[in-house]
Design a protein around this motif. Sequence first.
Motif, PDB file in Angstrom:
ATOM      1  N   TYR A  39      37.837 -47.698  -6.559  1.00 20.48           N
ATOM      2  CA  TYR A  39      38.579 -49.021  -6.273  1.00 20.48           C
ATOM      3  C   TYR A  39      39.479 -49.194  -7.271  1.00 20.48           C
ATOM      4  O   TYR A  39      40.352 -50.352  -7.347  1.00 20.48           O
ATOM      5  CB  TYR A  39      37.445 -50.235  -6.031  1.00 20.48           C
ATOM      6  CG  TYR A  39      36.779 -50.033  -4.823  1.00 20.48           C
ATOM      7  CD1 TYR A  39      37.499 -50.648  -3.714  1.00 20.48           C
ATOM      8  CD2 TYR A  39      35.862 -49.332  -4.508  1.00 20.48           C
ATOM      9  CE1 TYR A  39      37.070 -50.405  -2.397  1.00 20.48           C
ATOM     10  CE2 TYR A  39      35.170 -49.309  -3.394  1.00 20.48           C
ATOM     11  CZ  TYR A  39      35.868 -49.800  -2.174  1.00 20.48           C
ATOM     12  OH  TYR A  39      35.086 -49.615  -1.006  1.00 20.48           O
ATOM     13  N   THR A  40      39.488 -48.463  -8.337  1.00 17.93           N
ATOM     14  CA  THR A  40      40.398 -48.617  -9.496  1.00 17.93           C
ATOM     15  C   THR A  40      41.030 -47.252  -9.717  1.00 17.93           C
ATOM     16  O   THR A  40      40.625 -46.291  -9.550  1.00 17.93           O
ATOM     17  CB  THR A  40      39.862 -49.128 -10.907  1.00 17.93           C
ATOM     18  OG1 THR A  40      38.805 -48.209 -11.359  1.00 17.93           O
ATOM     19  CG2 THR A  40      39.003 -50.328 -10.555  1.00 17.93           C
ATOM     20  N   TYR A  41      42.342 -47.237 -10.320  1.00 16.30           N
ATOM     21  CA  TYR A  41      42.957 -46.209 -11.069  1.00 16.30           C
ATOM     22  C   TYR A  41      42.077 -45.058 -11.850  1.00 16.30           C
ATOM     23  O   TYR A  41      41.787 -44.029 -11.879  1.00 16.30           O
ATOM     24  CB  TYR A  41      44.202 -46.404 -11.489  1.00 16.30           C
ATOM     25  CG  TYR A  41      44.802 -44.972 -12.260  1.00 16.30           C
ATOM     26  CD1 TYR A  41      45.414 -44.218 -11.661  1.00 16.30           C
ATOM     27  CD2 TYR A  41      44.751 -44.942 -13.691  1.00 16.30           C
ATOM     28  CE1 TYR A  41      45.770 -42.916 -11.863  1.00 16.30           C
ATOM     29  CE2 TYR A  41      45.367 -43.839 -14.268  1.00 16.30           C
ATOM     30  CZ  TYR A  41      45.844 -42.952 -13.443  1.00 16.30           C
ATOM     31  OH  TYR A  41      46.317 -41.695 -14.015  1.00 16.30           O
ATOM     32  N   GLU A  42      41.190 -46.114 -12.702  1.00 10.35           N
ATOM     33  CA  GLU A  42      40.352 -45.255 -13.749  1.00 10.35           C
ATOM     34  C   GLU A  42      39.396 -44.511 -12.945  1.00 10.35           C
ATOM     35  O   GLU A  42      38.938 -43.207 -13.471  1.00 10.35           O
ATOM     36  CB  GLU A  42      39.946 -46.207 -14.789  1.00 10.35           C
ATOM     37  CG  GLU A  42      40.895 -47.004 -15.669  1.00 10.35           C
ATOM     38  CD  GLU A  42      41.737 -48.009 -15.205  1.00 10.35           C
ATOM     39  OE1 GLU A  42      41.479 -48.533 -13.943  1.00 10.35           O
ATOM     40  OE2 GLU A  42      42.981 -48.170 -15.536  1.00 10.35           O
ATOM     41  N   GLN A  43      38.761 -45.138 -11.989  1.00  9.48           N
ATOM     42  CA  GLN A  43      37.543 -44.279 -11.286  1.00  9.48           C
ATOM     43  C   GLN A  43      38.249 -43.217 -10.494  1.00  9.48           C
ATOM     44  O   GLN A  43      37.565 -42.027 -10.549  1.00  9.48           O
ATOM     45  CB  GLN A  43      37.202 -45.395 -10.108  1.00  9.48           C
ATOM     46  CG  GLN A  43      36.373 -46.393 -10.807  1.00  9.48           C
ATOM     47  CD  GLN A  43      35.817 -47.619  -9.542  1.00  9.48           C
ATOM     48  OE1 GLN A  43      36.524 -47.553  -8.660  1.00  9.48           O
ATOM     49  NE2 GLN A  43      34.610 -47.967  -9.711  1.00  9.48           N
ATOM     50  N   CYS A  44      39.579 -43.227  -9.809  1.00 15.78           N
ATOM     51  CA  CYS A  44      39.942 -42.064  -9.174  1.00 15.78           C
ATOM     52  C   CYS A  44      40.427 -40.970 -10.087  1.00 15.78           C
ATOM     53  O   CYS A  44      40.171 -40.042 -10.128  1.00 15.78           O
ATOM     54  CB  CYS A  44      41.430 -42.653  -8.501  1.00 15.78           C
ATOM     55  SG  CYS A  44      40.771 -43.702  -7.120  1.00 15.78           S
ATOM     56  N   ALA A  45      41.032 -41.511 -11.246  1.00 19.76           N
ATOM     57  CA  ALA A  45      41.429 -40.431 -12.225  1.00 19.76           C
ATOM     58  C   ALA A  45      40.185 -39.869 -12.828  1.00 19.76           C
ATOM     59  O   ALA A  45      40.413 -38.448 -12.987  1.00 19.76           O
ATOM     60  CB  ALA A  45      42.402 -41.229 -13.465  1.00 19.76           C
ATOM     61  N   SER A  46      39.183 -40.458 -13.217  1.00 21.44           N
ATOM     62  CA  SER A  46      38.046 -39.859 -13.745  1.00 21.44           C
ATOM     63  C   SER A  46      37.574 -38.868 -12.421  1.00 21.44           C
ATOM     64  O   SER A  46      36.903 -37.600 -13.030  1.00 21.44           O
ATOM     65  CB  SER A  46      37.016 -40.845 -14.080  1.00 21.44           C
ATOM     66  OG  SER A  46      35.519 -40.287 -14.469  1.00 21.44           O
ATOM     67  N   LEU A  47      37.367 -39.075 -11.406  1.00 22.14           N
ATOM     68  CA  LEU A  47      37.011 -38.321 -10.173  1.00 22.14           C
ATOM     69  C   LEU A  47      38.002 -37.236 -10.335  1.00 22.14           C
ATOM     70  O   LEU A  47      37.228 -35.829 -10.213  1.00 22.14           O
ATOM     71  CB  LEU A  47      36.875 -38.906  -8.954  1.00 22.14           C
ATOM     72  CG  LEU A  47      36.690 -38.159  -7.775  1.00 22.14           C
ATOM     73  CD1 LEU A  47      35.026 -38.476  -7.389  1.00 22.14           C
ATOM     74  CD2 LEU A  47      37.484 -38.018  -6.701  1.00 22.14           C
ATOM     75  N   VAL A  48      39.186 -37.359 -10.259  1.00 19.99           N
ATOM     76  CA  VAL A  48      40.060 -36.216 -10.248  1.00 19.99           C
ATOM     77  C   VAL A  48      40.024 -35.004 -11.445  1.00 19.99           C
ATOM     78  O   VAL A  48      39.713 -33.974 -11.233  1.00 19.99           O
ATOM     79  CB  VAL A  48      41.460 -36.459 -10.202  1.00 19.99           C
ATOM     80  CG1 VAL A  48      42.533 -35.262 -10.437  1.00 19.99           C
ATOM     81  CG2 VAL A  48      41.643 -37.154  -8.782  1.00 19.99           C
ATOM     82  N   SER A  49      39.826 -35.935 -12.625  1.00 16.84           N
ATOM     83  CA  SER A  49      39.514 -35.117 -13.973  1.00 16.84           C
ATOM     84  C   SER A  49      38.144 -34.284 -14.207  1.00 16.84           C
ATOM     85  O   SER A  49      38.200 -33.123 -14.589  1.00 16.84           O
ATOM     86  CB  SER A  49      39.733 -36.202 -15.228  1.00 16.84           C
ATOM     87  OG  SER A  49      41.047 -36.574 -15.202  1.00 16.84           O
TER      88      SER A  49
END
Length: 122
Positions: A39-49
Motif C-alpha cells: 500500500y506504500t511505495y516503501e513496501q513495494c520497493a522493499s518487495l522488489v528489492s
Amino acid sequence: VDEYMCEVAAMAERLLRVIESMRDSFIPRAILPGALSCYTYEQCASLVSTRLPPVNRASFQYVIAFLREVLARATFNKLTIDGLAMVFARVMFPSDDKSGDLSRKIEFIRHFLRPENELKLG
C-alpha cells in the motif's frame, strides 16, 4: 518533436510486445500476494528489492526507468502515470492470474512511476 514522439511511441509498443512474449512475467506468481498487498511505495520497493530474482529486478528497473523518461515528456506525449500504469500492469504480472485485482496491480506500478518516489531498487 513529432518525429521524437513517434520514436517513443514505437519503442513503447515494442517494449509491450517483448514483455507480453516473455515466458515468465516480471512479477513471479510466488510474490504476487505480496505485490497485491503493498500500500506504500516503501513496501513495494522493499518487495522488489528483496523478493524479485536479480534478472526480474533489473528488467523491472529498466522498464520503470524508461516509463519515467516517457512521463518526463508528458507535456509533449500527453501520457499520464495512470495510463502507463494501466497498460503495463496488464503485462508485468502473470497473464493467467485469476485474482482479478487489476486495480491493485495498477497501483503497484503507479508507485514506481510517481516522480516523488526515488527509484532505488538495490
